[in-house]
Design an enzyme around this catalytic site. Structure first.
Site, PDB file in Angstrom:
ATOM      1  CB  THR A  68     -41.599  -1.111 -39.142  1.00 48.01           C
ATOM      2  OG1 THR A  68     -42.966  -1.006 -39.526  1.00 48.01           O
ATOM      3  CG2 THR A  68     -40.817  -1.737 -40.279  1.00 48.01           C
TER       4      THR A  68
ATOM      5  CE1 TYR B 263     -43.696  -4.265 -40.322  1.00 47.62           C
ATOM      6  CE2 TYR B 263     -43.802  -4.100 -42.711  1.00 47.62           C
ATOM      7  CZ  TYR B 263     -43.881  -3.513 -41.467  1.00 47.62           C
ATOM      8  OH  TYR B 263     -44.169  -2.183 -41.354  1.00 47.62           O
TER       9      TYR B 263
ATOM     10  CB  SER C 162     -47.341   2.596 -34.362  1.00 46.35           C
ATOM     11  OG  SER C 162     -47.500   2.883 -35.731  1.00 46.35           O
TER      12      SER C 162
ATOM     13  CB  THR D   2     -43.235   4.864 -39.319  1.00 49.72           C
ATOM     14  OG1 THR D   2     -43.835   3.866 -40.162  1.00 49.72           O
ATOM     15  CG2 THR D   2     -41.773   4.536 -39.084  1.00 49.72           C
ATOM     16  CG  ASP D   3     -48.490   3.023 -40.027  1.00 53.84           C
ATOM     17  OD1 ASP D   3     -47.699   3.457 -40.893  1.00 53.84           O
ATOM     18  OD2 ASP D   3     -49.089   1.943 -40.136  1.00 53.84           O
TER      19      ASP D   3
ATOM     20  CE  LYS E   7     -45.285   5.859 -42.893  1.00 52.49           C
ATOM     21  NZ  LYS E   7     -45.643   4.552 -42.283  1.00 52.49           N
TER      22      LYS E   7
ATOM     23  CD  GLU F 158     -62.997  30.907 -42.746  1.00 50.49           C
ATOM     24  OE1 GLU F 158     -62.423  30.703 -43.835  1.00 50.49           O
ATOM     25  OE2 GLU F 158     -64.034  30.328 -42.397  1.00 50.49           O
TER      26      GLU F 158
END
Length: 325
Positions: free
Chosen positions: A13, A26, A59, A92-93, A165, A281
């Site tokens: 982006t 976009y 991305s 950013t993804d 993110k 655990e």
């Protein structure tokens, strides 16, 4: 002294164009690095730039080929005596995954800063140029080295281990866990919240052009062993479970994973929740499972891939690695 920074561009982006200031959709990766640096030249930043186009894609399409080229270019930049720091522009993804992969496979000799944007370059309120100017401020700072790979978004600096993110829209879309941001930054100021913690540290994992297949299985209500096996397939070398709560799963799924672990596949329990530790655990010792600790499923997958590629497949050794991240 004016810093020389090498900028490695992958698209996203931050290099996107919508064709209208008001459109929501976009084209990611529409601006090449030379054109982008021409825009940056008008900001009056105290730095000299050398740009290299690694890729120019969304991305979501980033994968081994782009990672191989990016890693090689970053290593070359770190080895360049005239280079003070490296900036990687990225969508950013999957930014957190690329940043974490680089963080585990690069030495901490010079600042490496990954930066993106939540709005394309021709949108109202484009955040890319400010984020980039902030990244320049960080990459030019001597105190940025020795902290591993850093991510700059929204006037905050995050460590690659912590960043994730958390929103689909808005410029405040990134957060850190378990630590929040490790610094606040503007184009003219930088305030670190602590001292560097990885000074002089070598790469934590080796680099491999091909990584082993490790699927992430998302646990949901009603998940059964048959569906688990269909998702894993026949070529997996390890498994990351995005479990409910603190890495939990239905008993039928647990039994199948124990069988797969006994057959030699490492199994890591992570959580599908947004934040929270996944601690060991009591049953993990008997089952041979690994607890992801603070790593989310996508980062746990990358670390498990790197460890397996390095020849580490013993659950206790894998757990030690996860505990140390």
């Amino acid at each position: 002294m004016t810093a020389k920074l090498i900028v490695l561009a992958t698209g996203g982006t931050i290099a996107g164009i919508a064709g209208s200031a008001l459109r929501n959709d976009y084209q990611a990766g529409a601006i090449d690095i030379d054109s982008y640096l021409e825009q940056v030249g008008g900001l009056g930043l105290d730095a000299k730039f050398a740009g290299q186009q690694i890729a120019n894609i969304d991305s979501a399409d980033i994968g081994p080929a782009e990672w191989n080229a990016l890693h090689a270019a970053t290593l070359a930049a770190i080895a360049d005596d005239s280079c003070q720091g490296v900036i990687v522009t990225h969508g950013t993804d999957t930014l957190e995954e690329t940043a974490f992969l680089l963080d585990q496979t690069l030495p901490c000799a010079k600042p490496v800063v990954v930066v993106g944007a939540m709005r394309p370059a021709d949108a109202v309120g484009y955040d890319g140029l400010r984020n980039f100017a902030n990244a320049v401020r960080v990459a030019s700072d001597g105190e940025a080295s020795g902290r591993g790979v850093l991510v700059v978004m929204g006037d905050r600096v995050f460590a690659a281990r912590d960043v994730r993110k958390v929103r689909t829209r808005g410029t405040d879309a990134f957060r850190g866990f378990p630590r929040g941001s490790i610094a606040m930054v503007t184009p003219s100021s930088l305030e670190w919240f602590g001292a560097p913690w990885r000074v002089g540290e070598a790469a934590r994992c080796g680099w491999h052009d091909t990584l082993p297949e490790v699927p992430i299985v998302y646990v949901h209500a009603g998940l059964r062993a048959g569906e688990l096996l269909r998702q894993i397939g026949d070529t997996a070398r390890g498994i990351v479970l995005a479990g409910v709560g603190e890495g939990n799963m239905p008993e039928s799924v647990r039994a199948e994973l124990v069988r797969l672990r006994t057959a030699g596949l490492p199994v890591v329990r992570a959580s599908r929740t947004g934040e929270g530790l996944v601690d060991r655990e009591p049953e993990d010792d008997a089952n041979g499972f690994v607890a992801a600790r603070a790593l989310n499923p996508q980062k746990a997958r990358i670390l498990l891939q790197l460890l397996i590629a390095d020849g580490i497949d013993d659950p206790s050794a894998i757990q030690t690695a996860f505990d140390g991240r």
